[in-house]
Design an enzyme around this catalytic site. Structure first.
Site, PDB file in Angstrom:
ATOM      1  N   ASP A 105       1.243  -1.267   0.182  1.00  0.00           N
ATOM      2  CA  ASP A 105       0.262  -0.140  -0.449  1.00  0.00           C
ATOM      3  C   ASP A 105       0.884   0.987   0.306  1.00  0.00           C
ATOM      4  OD1 ASP A 105      -1.802   1.693  -0.138  1.00  0.00           O
ATOM      5  OD2 ASP A 105      -3.576   0.812   1.703  1.00  0.00           O
TER       6      ASP A 105
HETATM    7  C1  BGC Z   1      -4.792   2.908   0.095  1.00  0.00           C
HETATM    8  C2  BGC Z   1      -5.080   2.506  -1.313  1.00  0.00           C
HETATM    9  C3  BGC Z   1      -4.683   3.348  -2.359  1.00  0.00           C
HETATM   10  C4  BGC Z   1      -3.238   4.020  -2.630  1.00  0.00           C
HETATM   11  C5  BGC Z   1      -3.236   5.223  -3.157  1.00  0.00           C
HETATM   12  C6  BGC Z   1      -3.888   4.456   0.047  1.00  0.00           C
HETATM   13  O1  BGC Z   1      -3.639   5.252   1.602  1.00  0.00           O
HETATM   14  O2  BGC Z   1      -4.398   2.988   1.225  1.00  0.00           O
HETATM   15  O3  BGC Z   1      -6.322   1.645  -0.881  1.00  0.00           O
HETATM   16  O4  BGC Z   1      -4.788   2.341  -3.512  1.00  0.00           O
HETATM   17  O5  BGC Z   1      -3.249   5.321  -1.177  1.00  0.00           O
HETATM   18  O6  BGC Z   1      -3.970   5.904  -3.728  1.00  0.00           O
END
Ligand code: BGC
Length: 771
Positions: free
Chosen positions: A233
């Site tokens: 993530d």
């Molecule tokens: C989120 C993800 C997301 C990523 C990119 C993170 O903060 O938890 O779900 O895909 O950011 O935006």
């Protein structure tokens, strides 16, 4: 040469710094390229309910702007359709939009379970039930990947809250993980083969998921056969080398100059085997190769809007209806439409909002759909911002609009900012101004039936529903919500959504209530496997609207339940086929969701009274009947045994129930599954009872006792009952005729206890939680 072999051949020519660079992105949304070797960067973009491609490559994360894309119903809505074929269509449309934008991977779907209705990202999550979440997610991924665009299931695993999400430790026992939090991932990985899996921010049992070898390698790859790429993530990597060793291939966004150097230094120091780096770099190259199959595309924006409208209509759940719905537009009729949300629709929530290609406004759509009826509007409440009139004035206006109307449609829901990534809610109540408005209308215009239309991403309390003749839960249904709600309210489309999550009476009833969101860096999953309806059912608690519930404009009959078994539990090939006949007994066509629940009334471990293990959504014309067949496997009857470290099917009685919801069971039968009871693995602390029950241990113990005094004890039911709970080594020192030496020999002969270390123990209270 296979894809893997050719990726490996490319890797063989790369230097350590080049391989290290591949294991980091090049910017916020792109992987790194190695131009000398013809490896181009590929772009990843957010989903899950629409493409969120930021316009400039590498644009700073703080900017929310993104290119226009169809905003499909959010996950809580789409899951309520209980329609994998529809989810696949939406996935394919999302994939097509990604193709058109040159995006290789859409970061979707999010499949974390709804452990609590308070979780801020519940609107982006599918269900409280792993079976339903897994089926819907697999359909989305297969739709996406039918376009040669990668799906990326997230967030692996146990990311069930936003509070302290960057570091909280989700402390759950292995059975809870295996039965509740992992199966949706397992199903998607094995059935839809997503290109990517994204780890979570949080820890599981004290270890960051980005560094959790048991999760990322042993379970994901070893047990489920995942052959794609594991991506972090965004910002979830804390120790790049430890993450690589645990199985995390790609760090996003890249910690340039730090992570790449750490990798190169670790290889040079011998702390990181170069093969581990090769494997991760090879997987990044594998992704690039897969992405090359993608062809450019153009999007028919109108067709996608129509799909968004159809999906939204199929997702809406009619919770209650005394017959006021469907509304019919007719000359001389007056319909009051009340609520700011009718004019300013809520159709997605915070976090990663999609820039919709257009937005249907419910008030406008209803006005058109109800022609020639007269539509009167009053805002009734504000959605925040500077109020120009008092709530009393707004209520008074609404009363005036509703007075004398044939019906009042009152839009209620959560205001902007109430649900979002990064925060959990603290209450499941609607704003007091809205519930007060509804109560005020019920008092002031008792002759006008009230239809409540709900717009919210996660469950809200419905303690006010006695004021309403009908309640339609729309969720956050995407950009075409306005037209779709008109379709359903007017009866152009018969509602066919079913709840993918329980609506509780009170927040305090929720199984996770006392353990959410945890404190001091930990959240204890104390309710174990009793999540959602599993917990409400086990505690025999009333709920406002049960899991699986949803009304239609017709009615359905169920008859002739037949259950056939084939294969055997012992041989591991048991299958169970459930047949029944469902008929449309009303006067309108409609769609029924036939649900199969399995219960094991007498089990060695505490099990939920019933668990969803199959469903089918069918369309029926009035008077028509159809046979429905749903298959079950041994796994559907099994529990995860901590003692055996595997799935265990206990032979005996199982209840197979078929219903229109978890609390509207129409047909049920008890079946007997034959087989040998699973013996508990014997250990040094196994009791006399356990030794005697073991098919090998019992005879061995009897043989060791010979004809001496201990053999005499074993023939007495009374003595066996009294001494049964004692571990064998303890009895050996009692001088009862079996010696410590004999017990040591018996113990030496038993097989080693099963399994490698599991997900890790719940950490000691004084353990370091800083990670
Ligand atoms: C989120 C993800 C997301 C990523 C990119 C993170 O903060 O938890 O779900 O895909 O950011 O935006």
């Amino acid at each position: 040469m296979t894809g893997d072999e050719s990726s490996a051949a490319t890797v063989a020519g790369l230097s350590v710094p080049q391989k290290a660079s591949l294991c980091l992105g090049s910017d916020y949304w792109h992987t790194a390229g190695v131009s000398e070797f013809g490896i181009e960067p590929v772009m990843l973009s957010d989903g899950p309910h629409g493409l969120r491609k930021q316009p400039q490559p590498g644009e700073a994360p703080g900017l929310y702007g993104s290119v226009p894309a169809t905003c499909f119903p959010t996950a809580s809505a789409l899951a309520s359709s209980w329609d994998p074929a529809l989810a696949r269509e939406v996935g394919a449309a999302l994939g097509l939009e990604a193709r058109a934008q040159g995006v290789a991977v859409v970061l979707a779907p999010k499949i974390n379970l709804k452990r609590s209705p308070l979780c801020g990202r519940n609107f982006e999550s599918l269900s409280e039930d792993p079976f339903l979440a897994g089926r819907m997610a697999a359909a989305i991924v297969s739709g996406l990947q039918s376009q040669d665009v990668g799906g990326c299931v997230n967030h692996f695993a146990a990311n069930n809250q936003e509070t302290d999400r960057m570091r909280v430790s989700a402390d759950a026992d292995e059975r809870t993980l295996r039965e509740i939090y992992l199966p949706a991932f397992e199903h998607v990985v094995t059935a839809a083969r997503p290109w990517l899996v994204m780890c979570a921010y949080n820890k599981v049992n004290g270890t960051y998921t980005s560094q959790h070898r048991w999760l990322l390698t042993e379970v994901l790859r070893g047990e489920w056969g995942f052959d794609g790429l594991v991506v972090s993530d965004w910002g979830a990597v804390h120790d790049r080398v430890a993450a690589l060793i645990a199985g995390l291939d790609l760090e996003m966004p890249p910690n340039l100059g730090v992570s790449d150097r750490a990798i190169a230094d670790a290889v040079a120091a011998g702390d990181l085997a170069e093969e581990v780096l090769d494997q991760a770099a090879g997987r990044v190259i594998g992704l690039v190769r897969r992405a090359r199959r993608r062809r450019p595309a153009t999007v028919d924006v109108t067709a996608h809007h129509e799909l968004a409208r159809r999906a939204a209509a199929q997702s809406m759940v009619l919770l209650k209806n005394d017959g006021v719905l469907p509304l019919a537009g007719a000359h001389g009729r007056t319909v009051a439409v009340i609520g700011e949300l009718a004019r300013t629709p809520a159709f997605q929530a915070g976090g990663a909002p999609v820039s919709p290609t257009r937005v249907d406004v419910p008030l406008e759509e209803l006005t058109t759909a109800l022609r020639p009826a007269t539509v009167r509007f009053a805002a009734g409440y504000t959605l925040g911002g500077a109020a120009t009139r008092s709530q009393a004035e707004l209520t008074q206006e609404a009363v005036q609009a509703a007075a004398g109307a044939d019906v009042a449609v009152v839009f209620l829901g959560l205001p902007p900012g109430a649900e979002t990534e990064g925060f959990d809610r603290t209450s499941i109540d609607l704003p007091a101004a809205q519930t007060g408005l509804l109560a005020g209308l019920a008092r002031a215009v008792p002759d006008t039936p009230l239809v409540a239309v709900l717009c919210n991403g996660a469950a809200v309390a419905t303690t006010w529903d006695h004021h309403a003749s009908a309640v339609l839960e729309c969720w956050l249904a995407g950009q075409a919500m306005g037209a779709a709600v008109a379709d359903v309210l007017t009866g152009l489309v018969s509602p066919s959504g079913r709840l993918a999550e329980t609506i509780p009476v009170r927040l305090a009833d929720c199984p996770s209530y006392l353990n959410f969101p945890g404190e001091q860096g930990r959240v204890r999953y104390g309710e174990g496997v009793f999540v959602g309806y599993r917990g409400y059912d086990a505690a025999d608690l009333p709920v406002a609207y049960p899991f699986g519930h949803g009304l239609t404009y017709t009615s359905f009959s169920y008859r002739d339940l037949r259950i056939a078994q084939a294969g055997s539990a012992d041989a591991g090939d048991l299958t169970i086929t459930v047949h029944c006949v469902v008929g449309n007994t009303g006067s309108r066509s409609g769609r029924e969701v036939v649900q199969v629940y399995v219960g094991d009334p007498a089990a060695a471990v505490a099990r939920p009274p019933q668990e969803l293990k199959g469903f089918a959504k069918i369309s029926l014309e009035p008077g028509a009947e159809r046979e429905v067949t749903i298959g079950l496997t041994a796994r559907d009857l099994s529990y995860w045994s901590a003692a055996h470290r595997r799935w265990v099917l206990e032979p005996g009685e199982f209840r197979i129930a078929v219903g229109a919801s978890s609390r509207d069971i129409r047909l049920a039968q008890t079946i007997i599954v034959a087989g040998s009871p699973p013996a508990l693995p014997l250990t040094a602390s196994s009791t006399l009872t356990e030794w005697l029950a073991d098919p090998a241990g019992g005879p061995a113990l009897r043989a060791a006792s010979g004809t001496g005094p201990f053999a005499g004890i074993l023939t007495s039911d009374e003595l066996v009952r009294d001494l049964g709970p004692f571990p064998l080594p303890v009895l050996a020192v009692f001088g009862l005729g079996i010696t410590p030496e004999q017990v040591s020999e018996l113990l030496a002969a038993i097989p080693a206890p099963p399994g490698a270390p599991g997900p890790g123990p719940a950490p000691r209270p004084d353990a370091d939680i800083s990670g």
